[in-house]
Design an enzyme around this catalytic site. Structure first.
Site, PDB file in Angstrom:
ATOM      1  N   HIS A 122       0.843  -1.203   0.000  1.00 31.41           N
ATOM      2  CA  HIS A 122       0.000   0.000   0.000  1.00 31.41           C
ATOM      3  C   HIS A 122       0.869   1.241   0.000  1.00 31.41           C
ATOM      4  O   HIS A 122       2.079   1.151   0.099  1.00 31.41           O
ATOM      5  CB  HIS A 122      -1.019  -0.011   1.147  1.00 31.41           C
ATOM      6  CG  HIS A 122      -0.437   0.051   2.532  1.00 31.41           C
ATOM      7  ND1 HIS A 122       0.354  -0.939   3.065  1.00 31.41           N
ATOM      8  CD2 HIS A 122      -0.542   0.994   3.509  1.00 31.41           C
ATOM      9  CE1 HIS A 122       0.696  -0.617   4.309  1.00 31.41           C
ATOM     10  NE2 HIS A 122       0.175   0.553   4.599  1.00 31.41           N
ATOM     11  N   ASP A 156       5.665   4.487   5.347  1.00 32.04           N
ATOM     12  CA  ASP A 156       6.483   3.498   6.062  1.00 32.04           C
ATOM     13  C   ASP A 156       6.512   2.142   5.338  1.00 32.04           C
ATOM     14  O   ASP A 156       7.055   1.170   5.860  1.00 32.04           O
ATOM     15  CB  ASP A 156       6.006   3.339   7.516  1.00 32.04           C
ATOM     16  CG  ASP A 156       4.580   2.831   7.628  1.00 32.04           C
ATOM     17  OD1 ASP A 156       3.693   3.353   6.914  1.00 32.04           O
ATOM     18  OD2 ASP A 156       4.342   1.901   8.428  1.00 32.04           O
ATOM     19  N   HIS A 157       5.965   2.093   4.117  1.00 31.90           N
ATOM     20  CA  HIS A 157       6.038   0.871   3.290  1.00 31.90           C
ATOM     21  C   HIS A 157       6.709   1.133   1.942  1.00 31.90           C
ATOM     22  O   HIS A 157       7.226   0.197   1.333  1.00 31.90           O
ATOM     23  CB  HIS A 157       4.633   0.273   3.109  1.00 31.90           C
ATOM     24  CG  HIS A 157       4.049  -0.119   4.436  1.00 31.90           C
ATOM     25  ND1 HIS A 157       4.025  -1.415   4.894  1.00 31.90           N
ATOM     26  CD2 HIS A 157       3.544   0.640   5.446  1.00 31.90           C
ATOM     27  CE1 HIS A 157       3.517  -1.438   6.119  1.00 31.90           C
ATOM     28  NE2 HIS A 157       3.210  -0.201   6.474  1.00 31.90           N
ATOM     29  N   HIS A 178      -7.651  -1.068   5.345  1.00 31.30           N
ATOM     30  CA  HIS A 178      -6.637  -0.152   5.895  1.00 31.30           C
ATOM     31  C   HIS A 178      -6.470   1.015   4.925  1.00 31.30           C
ATOM     32  O   HIS A 178      -6.505   2.184   5.314  1.00 31.30           O
ATOM     33  CB  HIS A 178      -5.338  -0.921   6.093  1.00 31.30           C
ATOM     34  CG  HIS A 178      -4.182  -0.096   6.578  1.00 31.30           C
ATOM     35  ND1 HIS A 178      -4.159   0.508   7.817  1.00 31.30           N
ATOM     36  CD2 HIS A 178      -3.014   0.233   5.993  1.00 31.30           C
ATOM     37  CE1 HIS A 178      -3.023   1.165   7.956  1.00 31.30           C
ATOM     38  NE2 HIS A 178      -2.308   1.020   6.859  1.00 31.30           N
ATOM     39  N   ASP A 207      -0.308  -3.918   6.049  1.00 31.03           N
ATOM     40  CA  ASP A 207      -1.011  -3.487   7.266  1.00 31.03           C
ATOM     41  C   ASP A 207      -2.468  -3.943   7.259  1.00 31.03           C
ATOM     42  O   ASP A 207      -3.310  -3.360   7.954  1.00 31.03           O
ATOM     43  CB  ASP A 207      -0.966  -1.955   7.396  1.00 31.03           C
ATOM     44  CG  ASP A 207       0.433  -1.451   7.710  1.00 31.03           C
ATOM     45  OD1 ASP A 207       1.349  -2.278   7.901  1.00 31.03           O
ATOM     46  OD2 ASP A 207       0.609  -0.214   7.761  1.00 31.03           O
ATOM     47  N   HIS A 224       4.328  -4.979  10.272  1.00 31.88           N
ATOM     48  CA  HIS A 224       4.824  -4.407  11.530  1.00 31.88           C
ATOM     49  C   HIS A 224       4.951  -5.474  12.614  1.00 31.88           C
ATOM     50  O   HIS A 224       4.190  -6.449  12.635  1.00 31.88           O
ATOM     51  CB  HIS A 224       3.851  -3.339  12.071  1.00 31.88           C
ATOM     52  CG  HIS A 224       3.812  -2.080  11.271  1.00 31.88           C
ATOM     53  ND1 HIS A 224       4.578  -0.980  11.557  1.00 31.88           N
ATOM     54  CD2 HIS A 224       3.069  -1.744  10.194  1.00 31.88           C
ATOM     55  CE1 HIS A 224       4.325  -0.011  10.696  1.00 31.88           C
ATOM     56  NE2 HIS A 224       3.400  -0.455   9.845  1.00 31.88           N
TER      57      HIS A 224
END
Ligand code: ZN
Ligand code: FE
Length: 258
Positions: free
Chosen positions: A56, A60-61, A115, A132, A171
């Site tokens: 996605h 942070d990805h 998400h 996520d 995560h």
């Protein structure tokens, strides 16, 4: 046959994954939060990056995409068609069920909105990369999707994979997730056992991935909205008994769980 999946810790609690197979220097990376740890892992393993799989658009990805594209110019970047303008460097737009063969790897995209609206899970051999959407013993927050969408992504798409499927998520939230799972379903022995194992693993500094779809079905409250204890707990909070209502109540309860 058989891929090797190297866990690459990034940022505070993110995981990127480097996927390779013996006898071939070409590798894929899933969700490179940052470029440098991924580049270092590739060098240590003697691999060359051939493609990036993005679950996605969150920073942070995909935060390492541009750095990796500079180090490995021209490689393919896979992501949801929905995220065509939101994933840096995207070259290959995926729709639900799309299959690709790239650099000797075969994988399939599962559209799992909730998400985010464009969230994709990647099925590759006996693994699934869930970003996520599905965490070990938890799920992502509903930033863009509805409870009904997330419930279907988790319970109809991901939970339907073979129980032995290995789950690699975005995560390291497992310990907190299992404490919540034990809170909403205190009579679940599988949760208690796993909580103990995970506490020990985290105390040793070890990651808690991969899980399996079978373990998630036994322990993850978001895949267990028909469990009597969870339904009763959520009824106390005023939730109706149908699965999406229970799911939404569990998600709200998790949002405020200390
Ligand atoms: Zn995210
Ligand atoms: Fe994230």
């Amino acid at each position: 046959m058989g891929v090797t999946i190297e866990i690459v810790p990034c940022l505070k609690d993110n995981y990127a994954y480097v996927v390779s197979r013996s006898g071939d220097r070409r590798a894929l990376v899933v969700d490179p939060s940052e470029g440098e740890p991924v580049r270092a892992a590739l060098e240590r393993l003697g691999l060359e990056l051939a493609g990036i799989l993005c679950t996605h658009h969150h920073h942070d990805h995909v935060g390492g995409n541009q750095a990796l594209l500079r180090a490995f110019p021209g490689i393919a970047v896979f992501g949801s068609r929905t995220d065509a303008t939101r994933i840096p460097g995207i070259t290959d737009l995926l729709d639900d069920g799309d299959e690709r063969e790239h650099a000797g790897f075969a994988f399939r995209a599962l559209h799992v909105p909730g998400h985010t609206l464009g969230a994709i899970a990647y099925r590759l051999e006996d693994a699934v990369f869930t970003g996520d959407t599905l965490f070990v013993a938890g799920c992502g927050r509903l930033f863009e999707g509805t409870p009904a969408q997330m419930h279907a992504s988790l319970n109809e798409k991901l939970a339907a994979l073979p129980p032995s499927t290995k789950v690699y998520c975005g995560h390291e939230y497992t310990l907190k997730n299992l404490e919540f799972a034990a809170h909403v379903e205190p009579d679940n022995e599988a949760v208690r056992d796993k909580l103990e194992r995970v506490r020990a693993a985290r105390a040793r500094g070890e990651p808690t991935v991969p899980s399996t779809i079978g373990e998630e079905r036994a322990t993850n409250p978001f895949l267990r909205c028909d469990a009597p204890t969870i339904r009763a707990r959520m009824a106390e909070r005023g939730a109706a008994s149908e699965p999406v209502a229970v799911f939404a109540a569990v998600r709200r309860a998790k949002d405020t769980f200390a």
